[in-house]
Write a protein that holds these residues in place. Sequence first.
Motif, PDB file in Angstrom:
ATOM      1  N   UNK A 248       0.636   9.189  -3.556  1.00 48.34           N
ATOM      2  CA  UNK A 248       1.152   7.875  -3.199  1.00 48.34           C
ATOM      3  C   UNK A 248       0.336   6.813  -3.918  1.00 48.34           C
ATOM      4  N   UNK A 249       1.020   5.855  -4.528  1.00 48.85           N
ATOM      5  CA  UNK A 249       0.356   4.774  -5.255  1.00 48.85           C
ATOM      6  C   UNK A 249       0.832   3.420  -4.727  1.00 48.85           C
ATOM      7  N   UNK A 250       0.041   2.409  -4.994  1.00 51.64           N
ATOM      8  CA  UNK A 250       0.347   1.071  -4.485  1.00 51.64           C
ATOM      9  C   UNK A 250       0.902   0.177  -5.587  1.00 51.64           C
ATOM     10  N   UNK A 251       1.542  -0.889  -5.161  1.00 52.63           N
ATOM     11  CA  UNK A 251       2.042  -1.904  -6.092  1.00 52.63           C
ATOM     12  C   UNK A 251       1.499  -3.265  -5.681  1.00 52.63           C
ATOM     13  N   UNK A 252       1.424  -4.162  -6.656  1.00 49.49           N
ATOM     14  CA  UNK A 252       1.068  -5.550  -6.356  1.00 49.49           C
ATOM     15  C   UNK A 252       2.327  -6.404  -6.439  1.00 49.49           C
TER      16      UNK A 252
ATOM     17  N   UNK B 134       0.828  -1.205   0.000  1.00 50.61           N
ATOM     18  CA  UNK B 134       0.000   0.000   0.000  1.00 50.61           C
ATOM     19  C   UNK B 134       0.864   1.258   0.000  1.00 50.61           C
ATOM     20  N   UNK B 135       0.525   2.173  -0.904  1.00 55.30           N
ATOM     21  CA  UNK B 135       1.210   3.476  -0.958  1.00 55.30           C
ATOM     22  C   UNK B 135       2.730   3.325  -0.908  1.00 55.30           C
ATOM     23  N   UNK B 136       3.262   2.395  -1.709  1.00 55.46           N
ATOM     24  CA  UNK B 136       4.702   2.121  -1.576  1.00 55.46           C
ATOM     25  C   UNK B 136       5.571   3.061  -2.408  1.00 55.46           C
ATOM     26  N   UNK B 137       4.937   3.878  -3.269  1.00 56.13           N
ATOM     27  CA  UNK B 137       5.766   4.838  -4.015  1.00 56.13           C
ATOM     28  C   UNK B 137       4.955   6.087  -4.348  1.00 56.13           C
ATOM     29  N   UNK B 138       5.694   7.172  -4.536  1.00 51.75           N
ATOM     30  CA  UNK B 138       5.085   8.468  -4.861  1.00 51.75           C
ATOM     31  C   UNK B 138       5.146   8.631  -6.369  1.00 51.75           C
ATOM     32  N   UNK B 139       3.971   8.786  -7.013  1.00 49.63           N
ATOM     33  CA  UNK B 139       3.916   8.754  -8.469  1.00 49.63           C
ATOM     34  C   UNK B 139       3.039   9.891  -8.980  1.00 49.63           C
TER      35      UNK B 139
END
Length: 176
Positions: free
Chosen positions: A161-165, A152-157
């Motif tokens: 903040x956005x998440x990755x799977x 969850x919210x692992x990077x700032x895009x």
Amino acid sequence: MLKGPRVELRTIQAGDAPLMYRWHNDPRVASEMGMRHTLFATSMEEERTALQRIVATSSEQYLIIQLKGGRPIGYASLARIDLRNASARLTVVIGEPAEWGNGYGKEVTSLLTNYAFNVLNIHRLYLRVPDYNQRAIRCFTACGFQKEGTLRDDHFHLGSYRSSHLMSILREECQR
Ligand SMILES: CC(C)(COP(=O)(O)OP(=O)(O)OC[C@H]1O[C@@H](n2cnc3c(N)ncnc32)[C@H](O)[C@@H]1OP(=O)(O)O)[C@@H](O)C(=O)NCCC(=O)NCCS
């Protein structure tokens, strides 16, 4: 060299730094990968240094993706090769956006997945994909990868903040 019907994978060389420089500095490619956007682009010197490290290590295998005839269109890698746990992290990057959606990503993923399971004796392959990269998610899903969790919210895009799977495939789930 790994050969598929339409693409070939050859070992990366120090002289490939200009290709990596071009692909990593294309904002369309960087954006899809959720790479950290900074004020300054990756320099040629950084790419050269990274390639020197990559060609000298056995725990990472980087390959240039080229079409039959030799035109390079991207790279793929098996990194963090962990012999104790028989796992590795897969990355596939078609660095030429004009070639997206032509089926090359699925072909490369299938080639490398089979190589990892049947030649390197890997048990688990995993990858991280931004949740807005639906093309990549469909590509890897079509090749047998399953979503196993969300960072969850692992990077700032692009301003938020956005998440990755996290996605993975086990050897017994590989179709070929
Ligand atoms: C992700 C990537 C490897 C996929 O390779 P590709 O050659 O473009 O994809 P393919 O044509 O093999 O397969 C794409 C799949 O997504 C679908 N697709 C194509 N364009 C799409 C779009 N704009 N949105 C959603 N899905 C799309 C295709 O229909 C296909 O799915 P299907 O088999 O269920 O029909 C490639 O686009 C790429 O390198 N992008 C930039 C870097 C990147 O994102 N790498 C992955 C980081 S984790």
